[in-house]
Structure formats: structure tokens, C-alpha cells
Design a protein around this motif. Structure first.
Motif, PDB file in Angstrom:
ATOM      1  N   ALA A  88      -4.299  21.231   7.292  1.00 50.82           N
ATOM      2  CA  ALA A  88      -4.580  22.832   7.218  1.00 50.82           C
ATOM      3  C   ALA A  88      -4.887  23.574   5.585  1.00 50.82           C
ATOM      4  CB  ALA A  88      -3.958  23.689   8.139  1.00 50.82           C
ATOM      5  N   LEU A  89      -3.007  23.345   4.926  1.00 53.20           N
ATOM      6  CA  LEU A  89      -4.393  24.258   3.542  1.00 53.20           C
ATOM      7  C   LEU A  89      -4.979  23.771   3.114  1.00 53.20           C
ATOM      8  CD1 LEU A  89      -3.153  26.323   1.598  1.00 53.20           C
ATOM      9  CD2 LEU A  89      -1.256  24.767   1.325  1.00 53.20           C
ATOM     10  N   LEU A  90      -4.745  22.519   3.326  1.00 51.20           N
ATOM     11  CA  LEU A  90      -6.098  21.296   2.219  1.00 51.20           C
ATOM     12  C   LEU A  90      -7.672  22.048   2.300  1.00 51.20           C
ATOM     13  CD1 LEU A  90      -6.849  19.387  -0.076  1.00 51.20           C
ATOM     14  CD2 LEU A  90      -6.776  17.852   1.670  1.00 51.20           C
ATOM     15  N   VAL A  91      -7.442  22.137   3.946  1.00 50.68           N
ATOM     16  CA  VAL A  91      -9.442  22.460   4.354  1.00 50.68           C
ATOM     17  C   VAL A  91      -9.347  23.584   4.203  1.00 50.68           C
ATOM     18  CG1 VAL A  91     -10.119  22.843   6.607  1.00 50.68           C
ATOM     19  CG2 VAL A  91      -8.381  20.753   6.116  1.00 50.68           C
ATOM     20  N   LEU A 114       0.223  -0.866  -0.041  1.00 54.43           N
ATOM     21  CA  LEU A 114       0.177  -0.063   0.141  1.00 54.43           C
ATOM     22  C   LEU A 114       0.621   1.663   0.142  1.00 54.43           C
ATOM     23  CD1 LEU A 114      -2.670  -1.468   2.363  1.00 54.43           C
ATOM     24  CD2 LEU A 114      -2.439  -0.715   0.101  1.00 54.43           C
ATOM     25  N   SER A 115       0.111   2.285  -0.695  1.00 54.90           N
ATOM     26  CA  SER A 115       1.833   3.705  -0.875  1.00 54.90           C
ATOM     27  C   SER A 115       1.077   4.723  -0.594  1.00 54.90           C
ATOM     28  CB  SER A 115       1.814   3.745  -2.607  1.00 54.90           C
ATOM     29  OG  SER A 115       0.400   3.978  -3.063  1.00 54.90           O
ATOM     30  N   HIS A 116      -0.110   4.539   0.126  1.00 54.47           N
ATOM     31  CA  HIS A 116      -0.993   5.611   0.911  1.00 54.47           C
ATOM     32  C   HIS A 116      -2.432   5.129   2.589  1.00 54.47           C
ATOM     33  CE1 HIS A 116      -5.023   4.741  -1.131  1.00 54.47           C
ATOM     34  NE2 HIS A 116      -3.847   4.100  -2.478  1.00 54.47           N
ATOM     35  N   PRO A 117      -2.345   6.007   2.847  1.00 53.82           N
ATOM     36  CA  PRO A 117      -2.770   5.608   3.746  1.00 53.82           C
ATOM     37  C   PRO A 117      -4.821   5.221   3.428  1.00 53.82           C
ATOM     38  CG  PRO A 117      -2.211   7.976   4.114  1.00 53.82           C
ATOM     39  CD  PRO A 117      -1.789   6.854   2.934  1.00 53.82           C
ATOM     40  N   HIS A 118      -4.587   5.093   2.587  1.00 49.87           N
ATOM     41  CA  HIS A 118      -6.533   4.839   1.835  1.00 49.87           C
ATOM     42  C   HIS A 118      -7.191   6.592   3.239  1.00 49.87           C
ATOM     43  CE1 HIS A 118      -4.898   1.428   0.085  1.00 49.87           C
ATOM     44  NE2 HIS A 118      -5.700   2.109  -1.224  1.00 49.87           N
ATOM     45  N   ASN A 119      -6.703   7.315   2.921  1.00 51.55           N
ATOM     46  CA  ASN A 119      -7.348   8.994   4.122  1.00 51.55           C
ATOM     47  C   ASN A 119      -7.576  10.011   3.422  1.00 51.55           C
ATOM     48  OD1 ASN A 119      -8.245  10.013   6.405  1.00 51.55           O
ATOM     49  ND2 ASN A 119      -9.813   9.230   6.283  1.00 51.55           N
ATOM     50  N   TRP A 120      -7.717  10.718   2.811  1.00 49.48           N
ATOM     51  CA  TRP A 120      -7.259  12.340   2.738  1.00 49.48           C
ATOM     52  C   TRP A 120      -6.770  12.903   3.571  1.00 49.48           C
ATOM     53  CZ3 TRP A 120      -9.596  16.204   4.572  1.00 49.48           C
ATOM     54  CH2 TRP A 120     -10.726  16.656   5.137  1.00 49.48           C
ATOM     55  N   ALA A 121      -7.058  13.001   5.009  1.00 50.14           N
ATOM     56  CA  ALA A 121      -6.195  13.140   6.223  1.00 50.14           C
ATOM     57  C   ALA A 121      -5.142  13.155   6.218  1.00 50.14           C
ATOM     58  CB  ALA A 121      -7.509  13.376   7.340  1.00 50.14           C
ATOM     59  N   LEU A 122      -5.457  11.591   6.540  1.00 41.29           N
ATOM     60  CA  LEU A 122      -4.060  10.444   7.061  1.00 41.29           C
ATOM     61  C   LEU A 122      -3.104  11.952   5.872  1.00 41.29           C
ATOM     62  CD1 LEU A 122      -5.594   7.694   8.054  1.00 41.29           C
ATOM     63  CD2 LEU A 122      -4.056   9.403  10.025  1.00 41.29           C
ATOM     64  N   ASP A 123      -3.332  11.439   4.549  1.00 39.34           N
ATOM     65  CA  ASP A 123      -2.797  11.475   3.863  1.00 39.34           C
ATOM     66  C   ASP A 123      -1.567  12.172   3.276  1.00 39.34           C
ATOM     67  OD1 ASP A 123      -1.004  10.246   1.657  1.00 39.34           O
ATOM     68  OD2 ASP A 123      -2.667  10.051  -0.163  1.00 39.34           O
ATOM     69  N   PHE A 124      -2.747  13.832   3.879  1.00 43.12           N
ATOM     70  CA  PHE A 124      -1.719  15.198   3.649  1.00 43.12           C
ATOM     71  C   PHE A 124      -1.147  15.321   5.022  1.00 43.12           C
ATOM     72  CE2 PHE A 124      -4.672  16.397   0.050  1.00 43.12           C
ATOM     73  CZ  PHE A 124      -4.594  17.308  -0.574  1.00 43.12           C
ATOM     74  N   TRP A 125      -1.969  14.575   6.290  1.00 43.92           N
ATOM     75  CA  TRP A 125      -0.610  15.255   6.425  1.00 43.92           C
ATOM     76  C   TRP A 125       0.370  13.931   7.300  1.00 43.92           C
ATOM     77  CZ3 TRP A 125      -3.190  15.585  12.422  1.00 43.92           C
ATOM     78  CH2 TRP A 125      -2.207  16.271  13.315  1.00 43.92           C
ATOM     79  N   SER A 142       1.991  12.871   4.285  1.00 39.67           N
ATOM     80  CA  SER A 142       2.831  13.327   3.158  1.00 39.67           C
ATOM     81  C   SER A 142       3.671  15.196   3.054  1.00 39.67           C
ATOM     82  CB  SER A 142       2.106  13.648   1.992  1.00 39.67           C
ATOM     83  OG  SER A 142       1.811  12.207   1.937  1.00 39.67           O
ATOM     84  N   LEU A 143       2.514  15.670   4.364  1.00 42.70           N
ATOM     85  CA  LEU A 143       3.299  17.212   3.823  1.00 42.70           C
ATOM     86  C   LEU A 143       3.253  17.796   5.106  1.00 42.70           C
ATOM     87  CD1 LEU A 143       1.407  18.534   1.007  1.00 42.70           C
ATOM     88  CD2 LEU A 143       3.750  18.187   1.293  1.00 42.70           C
ATOM     89  N   GLY A 144       2.797  17.003   6.845  1.00 38.06           N
ATOM     90  CA  GLY A 144       2.776  17.447   7.938  1.00 38.06           C
ATOM     91  C   GLY A 144       1.435  18.215   7.734  1.00 38.06           C
ATOM     92  N   PRO A 145       1.159  18.535   9.469  1.00 40.34           N
ATOM     93  CA  PRO A 145      -0.182  19.102   9.702  1.00 40.34           C
ATOM     94  C   PRO A 145      -0.421  20.181   9.064  1.00 40.34           C
ATOM     95  CG  PRO A 145       1.410  19.374  11.186  1.00 40.34           C
ATOM     96  CD  PRO A 145       2.305  18.240  10.282  1.00 40.34           C
ATOM     97  N   LEU A 146       0.552  21.000   8.743  1.00 42.52           N
ATOM     98  CA  LEU A 146       0.661  22.554   8.142  1.00 42.52           C
ATOM     99  C   LEU A 146      -0.115  22.470   6.963  1.00 42.52           C
ATOM    100  CD1 LEU A 146       3.690  24.498   9.141  1.00 42.52           C
ATOM    101  CD2 LEU A 146       0.812  24.608   9.276  1.00 42.52           C
ATOM    102  N   GLY A 147       0.180  21.036   6.280  1.00 43.62           N
ATOM    103  CA  GLY A 147      -0.161  20.606   4.236  1.00 43.62           C
ATOM    104  C   GLY A 147      -1.982  20.510   5.512  1.00 43.62           C
TER     105      GLY A 147
END
Length: 337
Positions: free
Chosen positions: A246-249, A226-237, A239-244
Motif C-alpha cells: 500500500a505504501l508503494l502504491v 529464484l530470490s524474488h517472485p518476479h512481480n512487484w506486487a507479490l514482491d512488496f507483499w 517482503s513488507l506485508g500488505p502495508l508495504g
């Protein structure tokens, strides 16, 4: 891997956004961009339908059920494309003037919907259902009734055809099936966040941490690649940290509020429809992305930024229209030499 992902998923799609906004010199640019996205989805669906008829490049699931994938390695990836393009295609149907153009987009909508059905991607089905409902809310009460009726009919047909299939039942089995594996990978993602709360693990590094550094739970041994955690919130955190994240939101909130404002203030039906289509596509991204991929693939990133560019251009055009329609602006124009 992280540098390549940064170039193909972050930098180049964002650069595309700036170029799209910069070169847009006429009022038809948002419709042209939306038409390109809808046409791409329709073409992919047509390729998938051709493969289904000729039995080429087909994925065979449980009980011999055939699933189309077009140009992708997985039917779920085709579903990720179509659940973004179908709401925009519906918006183009509503925004079209003239019977011929509307008929073309109706055919495109039917082809894309049929292709989406043959992916057998339950996440895409749910995502596009919610996305179409959001788009219909922008278009008016009549469209809500039509979309809800069509969705109910499609859901009843899907349950009748797949109600006893292993694939459908596997999503309901929290002790062993697909949903069980999702829960396991989510737990692994949370464990990564717990140990890397500020930076995440980096772009395109989930597989390395999951498979090679011991984050995969023993009960999830059946899917180690599996190359990603199958959830957008987990994936952004991750991949880009919590600021990433927050930026998506923040981007999604801006897009939603701007689309709603356009729906209230825009003087023409096409603007309202296109804003609703983008909002529906973004909703489908978040709904489907809660159990699958969402953004960190080149095509998905491009689709997100194209939708963002459409709303940005519609907003700029709407502000210009409001200024020119204001009485003081008309008075100043009358006094101008």
C-alpha cells in the motif's frame, strides 16, 4: 539476510533521499541529480558495449546470441538499470539549453539505447518503450511522434532479428518456456501470501521459502534458485506485508499526481521535462517489474528514491515560484523596507 536487506535496500536509500533534499541549496539540484543518473546509465552501457566488441564478460544465450551485462551478473539487471535511466536521459535532451549540451545528451541517449538493445532483455525493452512514451506525453506532441516512430522502428528490427530465435519464442510458450516458469513462480508467491497474508515472509527470505520450505512447484524444477517472485506486487507483499505494498502504491500515486501538476503549472520547460522523465522511469520500473525485479536491490532502491527526490524538489521550487509570482506577494514585496 533480512537485517542486511533492511539496511541496504530500505534504510540507507531512504536516508539518501532525506540527505539529497536537505543539502539541495540551489535551483539546479534536480537537474544535477537527473544528470548523475543518466551519466551512470550511459557509463554502464559504454562498459557493456566495450565488452561486446572485445567479447569479454559476455553472456551467451540461445543460438549463440551474445548479451551484455556491464558490471552486473545478469543482462537483465543491466536492463533494470537502463530502463530507469533512458527516460531521464530523454528528459535531459528536452531540458537542455544550447546545442552543445543537447548534443551531449543525445549521444548519451543513443549509447544507452544501443546498450539496452544488446541486453536482449525483453522486459526492459517493453518497460523502456512505455516509459519513453510517458515521458514524451509530458514533452508535447512532437516528442510523442518522434518516440513512437523510433519505438516502432526498434520493435520491427527486434522482431526481424529475433522473430525465430529460441529466446523470443520461449517468451510466447506458456506450456514450457520462460513465461511458463514465470506463471509457476507467481503461483508459488500467491501460495506464500495465502499462508502469510499479514506479514509476508520477510525481506530477502523468498529463496528460503521457495527452495527449502516446499513452495516451489514440481514443474518449476529447472529454476530453483529464484530470490524474488518476479512481480512487484507479490514482491512488496511478501517482503513488507500488505502495508508495504500500500505504501508503494501511495508513493507512486503521489509522484504521478505531482508530476502531472508540475506539467500543468510549471513555468519552465526544464521542470516539465524532468518531472516527465521521473514519471517515465517509474512507469518503466512498474512495467518491467511486473515480470522481473523492481525495487529490492540496492541500486534499484536508490534509483527510485533519487527520482522521488527530484520530483519533491521540483514541487517545492514550483510552489515557491507560484508564491513569488502571485500579485499579493509582489505587492507585499513592494511595501517591504
Amino acid at each position: 539476510e533480512s537485517l542486511r536487506s533492511f539496511r541496504t535496500v530500505i534504510f540507507e536509500p531512504a536516508a539518501l533521499l532525506f540527505m539529497m533534499v536537505a543539502i539541495s541549496c540551489d535551483r539546479q539540484s534536480p537537474r544535477s541529480y537527473a544528470s548523475s543518473v543518466a551519466a551512470a546509465g550511459t557509463l554502464a552501457a559504454l562498459v557493456g558495449l566495450y565488452q561486446y566488441v572485445t567479447n569479454q564478460n559476455i553472456i551467451t544465450a540461445e543460438e549463440g546470441i551474445r548479451r551484455i551485462r556491464a558490471f552486473y551478473g545478469s543482462p537483465n539487471n543491466l536492463g533494470l538499470l537502463l530502463d530507469r535511466t533512458v527516460p531521464l536521459t530523454l528528459a535531459l535532451v528536452a531540458a537542455s539549453f544550447g546545442q552543445a549540451r543537447r548534443a551531449i545528451w543525445l549521444v548519451a541517449l543513443a549509447v544507452s539505447g544501443f546498450g539496452l538493445a544488446l541486453t536482449l532483455s525483453l522486459g526492459a525493452w517493453i518497460g523502456v518503450a512505455v516509459g519513453l512514451a510517458v515521458t514524451a506525453l509530458f514533452l508535447g506532441r512532437r516528442w510523442v511522434i518522434v518516440v513512437v516512430a523510433a519505438g516502432a522502428g526498434a520493435a520491427a528490427t527486434a522482431v526481424a532479428l529475433l522473430g525465430r530465435s529460441e529466446r523470443f519464442l520461449g517468451h510466447l510458450d506458456l506450456a514450457e518456456g520462460t513465461s511458463f516458469l514465470r506463471l509457476q513462480v507467481w503461483q508459488s508467491g500467491l501460495n506464500m501470501i495465502r499462508e502469510h497474508p499479514l506479514t509476508g515472509v520477510g525481506l530477502d527470505c523468498f529463496l528460503h521459502y521457495y527452495r527449502d520450505l516446499g513452495y516451489m512447484l514440481p514443474s518449476a524444477w529447472r529454476e530453483p534458485e529464484l530470490s524474488h517472485p518476479h512481480n512487484w506486487a507479490l514482491d512488496f507483499w511478501l517482503s513488507l506485508g500488505p502495508l508495504g505494498l500500500a505504501l508503494l502504491v501511495a508513493l507512486c500515486v503521489w509522484l504521478t499526481l505531482t508530476s502531472v501538476r508540475l506539467a500543468r503549472l510549471a513555468p519552465d520547460r526544464a521542470t516539465v521535462a524532468l518531472a516527465g522523465g521521473v514519471c517515465g522511469a517509474t512507469t518503466a520500473m512498474l512495467v518491467h517489474g511486473s515480470i522481473d525485479n523492481s525495487f529490492f536491490l540496492p541500486d534499484l532502491s536508490v534509483l527510485f528514491w533519487v527520482g522521488f527526490a527530484i520530483v519533491r524538489l521540483l514541487s517545492s521550487r514550483s510552489q515557491t515560484d507560484c508564491v513569488t509570482q502571485h500579485p499579493s506577494a509582489r505587492y507585499e514585496a513592494d511595501l517591504a523596507p
